[in-house]
Design an enzyme around this catalytic site. Structure first.
Site, short mmCIF file in Angstrom:
data_model
loop_
_atom_site.label_atom_id
_atom_site.label_comp_id
_atom_site.label_asym_id
_atom_site.label_seq_id
_atom_site.Cartn_x
_atom_site.Cartn_y
_atom_site.Cartn_z
N GLY A 191 -94.61 -12.04 48.13
CA GLY A 191 -93.72 -11.00 47.62
C GLY A 191 -94.39 -9.64 47.71
O GLY A 191 -95.63 -9.54 47.68
N GLY A 192 -93.59 -8.57 47.83
CA GLY A 192 -94.17 -7.24 47.91
C GLY A 192 -95.11 -7.13 49.08
O GLY A 192 -94.76 -7.46 50.23
N ASP A 193 -96.33 -6.64 48.82
CA ASP A 193 -97.33 -6.52 49.89
C ASP A 193 -98.43 -7.55 49.72
O ASP A 193 -99.57 -7.32 50.13
CB ASP A 193 -97.91 -5.10 49.90
N GLU A 194 -98.12 -8.72 49.12
CA GLU A 194 -99.09 -9.79 48.91
C GLU A 194 -98.84 -10.93 49.90
O GLU A 194 -97.73 -11.44 50.00
CB GLU A 194 -99.00 -10.33 47.48
#
Length: 759
Positions: free
Chosen positions: A674-677
């Site tokens: 999720g996101g930038d992970e």
């Protein structure tokens, strides 16, 4: 002085002479008594050693008898199994079919024997070890000629030692007659047993060099011997002491020089029950040889020397007894090993029980009094009784008076020696059931029927086939699913209206065409080869196939083929049932991808990541190799997202996903949480440096500028690494440790990787 010495020698008193005479007489008497006692003790010891050796050879013979019986019974069970299997093969089956049948079970044999089949003309057909026997004439062999005479069709034949025609090995043969269900002679099933293997077992069983072990056929010929197998093989012993002793007793002991090596031994023999084989074990008592030629030196030694001789003789006797007791203990251990062989035979019987219990048909054994002595699990299930509850009970009691009245005439014919097959109705609490029953007589060594092997199969469904066909015709015309009937080769004979609605073809347009012409060509030839193989072997196939309709459109159908058999059991029609599942499969695929993959990058999402991490942990445990979890957080992504907008941020995430996928091995998993992970699962690490290399490649690739439209952006990555099972033993903890290591990398200045270290 000479005159004085002479006078001294001459002058002797009468009292001195009497004392000397009495002393010498007493000493001589004591010496004679001591010698007599020693002689009596040695003679008693010799008799005890002879009795001990007799017991030891008898125990050894019993142990070897158990081993030979185990080997014979195991080979005979294989003969019976393959005989029944060949019996049910289609008429005129090819040699390749029989060879395939034999070789399919060859991995379950030991190296002691193999299985061969000889046809009714005495010609070799096939063998389980692929020897080229096809066409070889065996009609002159005793194991074939014995079964040509149907006077004892079901008796096991054991032949004497013979060189194999093709293998050229030293063998002896077990064989059984193979008949069709109507009693016609089909040929002989043969198990050639390697006499060399038996000699090797005998050699390994010899606990001392003076022991000999011999397997002899009732025709007088030696089958196997240890030692000197090559010299002894096929040697005729029929004129020796052994066969003279057999006339008096089937078990006994005698002493004679061996006809092979001329060594005198005490032999114990045992004739195997109901088999033309004899096991002979011989042994010598080397420790007692010296007793045959004793030397007693009595030359003025006196009583002290005689007592010393008695002491030494006693010590020697005690030492000899100790040796004999040790040898007797070893023989007892060997006897215990024979009991282990019996346990192995029991285990073999349990394996046969397991096979019978998993067959779909009823298998039982009935003795002459019509009582059950064996039933398989299917029998207990059908008659709804407890396991083995029918043992000892009569047939009429289990099947009921009505069914027994129908079966009794057939039982009488089978007890008279006929193989009988008939069909019988039986009333159960679930309704009427029809059984197809086969009685196969079992003969004893005298050729008398001692019981019946019984096989019963539920044929109720087959008898209901006519009614089913009527209903099938109505269903065929009114079914909402497409149906198609072809001949055995796959040429279309008929289709139902639903088929025409689905494919766009009328019955006249497809009639006479091959069924495979309806397919779209998406499946390869191997797919259809497996389909044809399944249809030939099982008569049915079920799966999914891409078809093409009259308009040229491809659609996926759920297809099921079933074969229809004629009265000879040959498939002459095939019925296909199918429906269009194109939309359903597309919907299922879309739902699955949405549930398991990230919509933006196409990488596995958190759910798929967790599933694959558990899978990799299990693989790591099995391979005993570590696994690494790499946790990646983008440095500077928020600034790009805020300055260029979310659309450019999404483009950047796709580019990052693509670069990450090129940095890892083909077996590794890249996921977006999720996101930038992002995460990378590195499984089964044979070299720990692979983790550092991949981490450096990721840092280097993500530090390379990204071109987003007209803009050039720079980002980096902070990487945390946790190892399994070193840092954690469950997925949640391992992810937490990798996340913590990633934050440590950020705190150290970003654009770097950091291993998890426990505080």
């Amino acid at each position: 002085m000479a005159i004085q010495r002479k006078k001294t020698e001459i002058v002797r008193s009468k009292a001195y002479l009497r004392f000397r005479q009495r002393l010498l007489s007493g000493l001589l008497t004591m010496a004679l008594i001591a010698i007599g006692i020693v002689a009596w003790q040695l003679h008693t010891a010799y008799l005890d050693r002879e009795a001990g050796l007799r017991r030891q050879t008898q125990h050894f013979a019993r142990a070897m008898e158990a081993h030979v019986l185990y080997a014979i019974q195991f080979a005979d069970l294989s003969l019976i199994g393959f005989s029944n299997a060949i019996k049910v093969l289609p008429p005129n089956s090819s040699a390749e079919s029989i060879a395939a049948l034999l070789s399919s079970r060859s991995s379950s044999f030991t190296h002691d024997f193999w299985i061969s089949f000889i046809d009714a003309n005495g010609k070799g057909v096939a063998t389980s070890n692929h020897l080229p026997i096809n066409g070889v004439d065996y009609s002159d062999r005793d194991y074939f000629q014995f079964h040509q005479d149907s006077a004892s069709p079901h008796q096991l034949f054991i032949g004497g030692p013979t060189l194999g025609k093709v293998s050229k090995k030293k063998l002896f043969y077990l064989s059984r007659r193979v008949e069709s269900s109507d009693g016609r002679f089909l040929g002989v099933i043969v198990a050639p047993l390697d006499a060399t293997r038996f000699a090797a077992v005998f050699e390994n069983s010899r606990i001392t060099d003076d022991v000999s072990i011999t397997l002899v056929h009732r025709n007088g010929r030696i089958i196997a011997r240890a030692p000197l197998f090559e010299e002894a093989y096929n040697l005729d012993l029929s004129s020796g002491v052994l066969f003279a002793s057999l006339k008096d007793s089937l078990i006994g002991t005698f002493r004679t020089p061996s006809q092979v090596d001329k060594v005198s031994r005490l032999f114990s023999y045992r004739a195997l029950n109901n088999l033309p084989l004899i096991i002979v074990v011989g042994g010598t008592d080397k420790d007692a040889v010296w007793f045959a030629s004793p030397t007693f030196i009595v030359a003025g030694g006196g009583l002290a020397l005689l007592l010393l001789l008695i002491l030494l003789s006693g010590m020697f006797a005690l030492k000899s007894y100790a040796k004999l007791e040790e040898r007797e203990l070893r023989y007892r251990q060997l006897y215990e090993s024979s009991r282990e062989m019996e346990a192995k035979l029991s285990a073999s019987e349990q394996r046969l029980r397991l096979i019978a219990d998993n067959l779909p048909i009823l298998i039982t054994y009935i003795d002459r009094q019509e009582r059950y002595t064996f039933t398989n699990r299917r029998f207990d299930e059908v008659f709804e009784i407890g396991p083995q509850a029918a043992l000892g009970r009569k047939v009429e009691e289990i099947v009921g008076p009505a069914a027994y009245a129908l079966s009794q005439p057939h039982l009488q014919r089978a007890m008279a020696g006929q193989v009988v097959h008939f069909e019988r109705p039986i009333q159960t609490r679930h309704g009427q059931r029809w059984d197809g029953i086969t009685y196969v007589p079992d003969y004893d060594a005298n050729g008398q029927v001692r019981g019946l092997f019984v096989m019963a199969e539920d044929i109720t469904a087959r008898r209901a086939t006519d009614e089913t066909m009527k209903l099938a015709s109505l269903m065929y015309q009114n079914s909402s699913e497409g149906m198609m009937v072809t001949d055995a080769d796959g040429k279309i004979l008929s289709v139902n209206p639903a088929f025409s609605r689905l494919s766009g073809y009328s019955e006249d347009e497809v009639k006479g065409h091959w069924a495979y012409e309806l397919t779209s060509g998406r499946q390869d030839q191997e797919f259809f080869r497996k389909m044809q193989h399944a249809l030939r072997q099982t008569g049915e196939w079920e799966g999914e196939v891409w078809h093409q309709n009259k308009q040229g459109e491809h659609y996926l159908v759920s297809l099921r083929f079933n074969a229809v058999f004629d009265e000879r059991g040959q498939a002459y029609r095939r019925v296909a049932l199918f429906c269009d599942i194109t939309k359903r499969k597309a919907t299922e695929e879309l739902i699955w991808r949405q549930a398991n993959f990230d919509a933006l990058t196409g990488l596995p999402n958190r759910r798929m990541f967790q599933e694959r991490m558990r899978l990799e942990m299990k693989k790591s445990d099995r391979a005993a190799l570590p696994m690494a979890l790499v946790f990646i957080d983008l440095d500077g992504f928020k600034a790009v997202n805020d300055s260029l907008g979310h659309s450019m941020g999404d483009v950047l995430l796709k580019e990052v996903a693509d670069r990450l996928s090129h940095c890892v091995r083909g077996t590794d998993t890249v996921s977006r949480l999720g996101g930038d992970e992002f995460t990378v699962i590195l499984g089964e690490l044979k070299d720990s440096t692979d983790v550092q290399r991949i981490a450096r490649d990721i840092l280097e690739n993500l530090a390379t500028p990204f071109k987003l439209g007209p803009q050039i952006v720079h980002i980096s990555a902070s990487i945390g690494i946790a190892l399994y099972p070193e840092d954690a033993v469950d997925p949640e903890t391992l992810l937490k440790q990798a996340d913590q290591a990633m934050y440590s990398a950020k705190q150290q200045g970003r654009n770097r990787y950091h291993y998890y270290a426990s505080s």
